[in-house]
Design an enzyme around this catalytic site. Structure first.
Site, PDB file in Angstrom:
ATOM      1  N   CYS A  46       0.791  -1.427  -0.114  1.00 11.12           N
ATOM      2  CA  CYS A  46      -0.003   0.037   0.019  1.00 11.12           C
ATOM      3  C   CYS A  46       0.906   1.453  -0.044  1.00 11.12           C
ATOM      4  O   CYS A  46       2.194   1.254  -0.152  1.00 11.12           O
ATOM      5  CB  CYS A  46      -0.811   0.057   1.135  1.00 11.12           C
ATOM      6  N   ARG A  91      -5.124   1.302  -0.433  1.00 10.83           N
ATOM      7  CA  ARG A  91      -4.796  -0.290  -0.334  1.00 10.83           C
ATOM      8  C   ARG A  91      -4.680  -0.921  -1.902  1.00 10.83           C
ATOM      9  O   ARG A  91      -5.563  -0.539  -2.570  1.00 10.83           O
ATOM     10  CB  ARG A  91      -5.890  -0.594   0.139  1.00 10.83           C
ATOM     11  N   LEU A  92      -3.556  -1.787  -1.738  1.00 14.51           N
ATOM     12  CA  LEU A  92      -3.547  -2.729  -2.989  1.00 14.51           C
ATOM     13  C   LEU A  92      -3.867  -4.102  -2.282  1.00 14.51           C
ATOM     14  O   LEU A  92      -3.217  -4.594  -1.233  1.00 14.51           O
ATOM     15  CB  LEU A  92      -1.914  -2.919  -3.179  1.00 14.51           C
ATOM     16  N   GLU A  96       3.613  -6.787   4.069  1.00  7.71           N
ATOM     17  CA  GLU A  96       3.205  -8.024   4.331  1.00  7.71           C
ATOM     18  C   GLU A  96       3.946  -8.711   5.379  1.00  7.71           C
ATOM     19  O   GLU A  96       5.001  -8.818   5.626  1.00  7.71           O
ATOM     20  CB  GLU A  96       3.304  -8.925   3.231  1.00  7.71           C
ATOM     21  N   ASP A 116      -3.516  -9.489   7.726  1.00  4.72           N
ATOM     22  CA  ASP A 116      -2.325  -9.417   8.409  1.00  4.72           C
ATOM     23  C   ASP A 116      -2.348  -8.210   9.380  1.00  4.72           C
ATOM     24  O   ASP A 116      -1.942  -8.318  10.493  1.00  4.72           O
ATOM     25  CB  ASP A 116      -1.069  -9.528   7.802  1.00  4.72           C
ATOM     26  N   GLY A 120      14.301 -12.547  -7.284  1.00  2.69           N
ATOM     27  CA  GLY A 120      15.375 -13.228  -6.803  1.00  2.69           C
ATOM     28  C   GLY A 120      16.422 -12.085  -6.182  1.00  2.69           C
ATOM     29  O   GLY A 120      17.743 -12.239  -5.933  1.00  2.69           O
TER      30      GLY A 120
END
Length: 665
Positions: free
Chosen positions: A2, A53-54, A81, A104, A384
């Protein structure tokens, strides 16, 4: 994932009117979260939060922010996250706590209420930056994750402390009058990026990785008067401690045992990052790092993983065939984007706005484009990033591993080798090798700037000088005389390789690599996740013996051993390429007119920084093929393009009345 913003008024603020700016600040971050917008404020306390918000986990209204805790004591605006939130939730539920939704953020609030802020931070496994308001003590807490994956900028002003995920939000605060930080600008022109401990605007700072800033309005007023707001930041996690303890207590075990332990750890990190209620994929370059991540994803997925890569037309820069070969072997659903010079030229006007601070890692272009490609199909992409920094993947790490042998040579022999390499560099500049049937990778390795640097390394008098040269940046100083930029100092680490790894992990990683990924992905409303930078993986890496990092002339030795369990050896053993673009060729060709226009305007937009005559000489030499100055020129061009964009007034800021001047930190 977000965008967050916030305002805390000082107690002597004459009115709460500045709190209204939260709507403009939040709107400036809409690209980071297009799925919802929320606000919370308390005029009496002088606090306001904004949130874009995403939606990734729990797409319902139960995940909307800013969010208030169950007891009503805390309010949070959170970006990131927490990958282990389900484990934490089960523990909290067993203690009698109940939850309204499945996200979360609610777990974060419950954890803080139950265990306290610092104890909770140490239990979170994830990436995050958040603002937390304690209604009971009227205290604002700003926190950032261990490795600095998520950004948070802080600006103390005359009447308010403001914060946001990007500088765009802060520029929307009424009366914010940005002033160029010349030291930060010089650092950017030397490195290509502004160090994480600095900021391009004077008086603004980034909350350091693994730290918290806690203060009341009264605390802010006192600290503002003494210019010591930044001094109130405290660490809740220390990379220096992890590095020192890891080197003091190295792991013991066979190669197979160490590989199996890393396999289990990375499987967990990847599995946690595959939790999402939206489509998910990965960036795949075909290199060791991204191939390892994708291999572990596919090994734990019941369907083909979506993978994405960039393809170049120029030989020596195109990793797409390698990525495609890995994708075929693993059975992923693979998509390529072919990048042309025209594609690069078309995206350049977006770069200053996307990065906010001047930024000149030329791989920003393919990163931005591959993020745009991925977002057409997925909302989350694993990457990566972090493999080189954690497992010793750069050429400087190999050089450090050879340092003892090199400095065991007689000084005349080292000087002779340095002179021979410098001669090869001059031959390259004069196109002596142009008619030889060399591969693209060999020509890339024979770039004159690379050979010049190698010659300087061989001529270093001792390990300390070698360290300084390995951590140096610019090949040509194009700026006017000014304060020298400092090199981030490592803790008490005995060996050169460890010092370099710490320097990369504490400086280059949060200042360049993670900035590149965050801005490129979030500009496209895409969440990027980095399992190789899980803090448990970082702690494991610091306990690895040195010969598990560099062995037989190869870096990332243990990571390669792990990848061999999933991918054939023929797809692993190839020279490191990186995510480079043929910038030297583009500047002489399709980008020449754009660059010439910017450089012609340099006397106006960069006069206080640049040695204009030296820049023009470098430009002419580059165009004539006498020398490859693309790295220094790209940094110069990106700064000038950013400066031109930054000089335009902020529409949102201009629309708001009131003047709040920036103060020192």
């Amino acid at each position: 994932m977000c965008g967050i913003a916030g305002i805390l008024l000082a107690p002597d603020s004459a009115s709460t009117r500045p709190l209204r700016a939260i709507s403009q600040m939040t709107a400036a971050l809409r690209h980071r979260g297009p799925d919802g917008e929320g606000f919370w404020s308390d005029g009496e306390a002088g606090i306001a939060f904004g949130h874009n918000r995403l939606a990734i986990v729990d797409l319902s209204e139960a995940g909307f922010q800013p969010m208030r805790s169950a007891s009503g004591r805390y309010v949070i605006t959170f970006n990131g996250e927490i990958y282990n939130f389900r484990d934490l939730r089960r523990e909290l539920e067993s203690a009698g706590h109940q939850f309204r939704g499945a996200c979360d953020t609610e777990v974060i609030l419950c954890a803080i209420e139950n265990w306290g802020l610092d104890a909770s931070l140490k239990r979170f496994a994830g990436m995050f930056a958040f603002g937390l308001w304690d209604l009971k003590t009227r205290t604002l807490h700003l926190a950032r994750d261990r490795m600095g994956k998520k950004p948070i900028y802080v600006a103390p002003t005359r009447h308010a402390l403001v914060f946001g995920s990007e500088l765009k939000a802060i520029r929307c605060f009424p009366g914010f009058n940005p002033e160029l930080n010349l030291n930060a600008a010089r650092s950017m022109l030397s490195r290509g990026w502004v160090p994480d401990h600095n900021c391009i605007w004077r008086g603004v700072f980034k909350l350091p990785p693994g730290s918290v800033l806690s203060l009341t309005a009264e605390d802010f007023a006192k600290a503002r008067r003494t210019g010591s707001v930044r001094h109130r930041v405290r660490a809740w996690w220390s990379l220096a401690e992890v590095a020192t303890k890891g080197r003091q207590d190295p792991m013991v075990g066979s190669d197979e045992e160490l590989t199996s332990e890393l396999d289990a750890l990375l499987r967990l990190a990847v599995r946690e990052r595959m939790n999402a209620d939206v489509p998910l994929g990965a960036f795949l370059s075909g290199g060791v790092d991204s191939s390892t991540v994708v291999a572990l994803m596919q090994a734990q997925s019941q369907k083909s993983v979506r993978t994405f890569t960039i393809a170049f037309g120029e030989r020596g820069f195109d990793e797409a065939p390698h990525a495609a070969a890995v994708a075929r072997h693993l059975g992923t659903d693979h998509t390529e984007l072919h990048l042309s010079p025209a594609s690069a030229r078309d995206i350049i006007p977006e770069l200053p706005q996307t990065w906010d601070e001047p930024f000149a890692d030329e791989s920003q272009i393919p990163t931005l484009l591959v993020a745009r490609l991925a977002r057409q199909h997925v909302t989350v992409a694993l990457t990566g990033d972090g493999g080189d920094e954690c497992f010793a993947g750069y050429a400087r790490h190999l050089m450090a591993a050879r340092a003892n042998r090199q400095h065991g040579m007689p000084s005349p022999l080292r000087e002779t080798l340095a002179a021979a390499i410098a001669l090869m560099a001059r031959a390259t500049r004069h196109n002596i090798f142009s008619k030889l049937p060399l591969s693209g990778l060999t020509r890339h390795a024979l770039r004159s700037d690379r050979l010049d640097r190698l010659a300087r390394l061989f001529s270093a008098a001792d390990q300390e000088e070698l360290y300084q040269r390995l951590t140096g940046s610019s090949t040509v100083n194009l700026t006017l005389p000014g304060p020298r930029t400092s090199i981030r100092r490592a803790p008490q680490l005995d060996d050169l390789l460890s010092r370099l790894l710490y320097n990369d992990m504490a400086g280059y990683l949060p200042g360049d690599i993670l900035v590149k990924l965050d801005r490129a992905s979030m500009a496209n409303s895409l969440e990027g996740r980095c399992p190789l930078l899980d803090h448990r993986v970082v702690e494991f890496a610091w306990r690895m013996p040195a010969n598990a990092m560099v062995r037989h002339g190869q870096g990332k030795w243990l990571l390669r051993q792990l990848l061999r369990r999933y991918v054939p050896q023929r797809l692993i053993n190839r020279p490191k390429q990186g995510f480079d673009v043929p910038m030297a060729l583009w500047l002489r060709g399709p980008l020449r007119a754009w660059a010439s226009d910017l450089l012609a305007d340099m006397r106006h937009s960069g006069h206080e920084l640049f040695d204009v005559a030296k820049v023009q000489t470098c430009w002419r030499d580059h165009l004539d093929g006498k020398r490859d100055h693309s790295r220094d020129l790209w940094a110069t061009l990106m700064f000038l393009a950013w400066r031109h964009d930054a000089d335009r007034p902020s529409v949102a800021s201009a629309a708001l009345p009131g003047a709040l001047e920036l103060t020192g930190v």
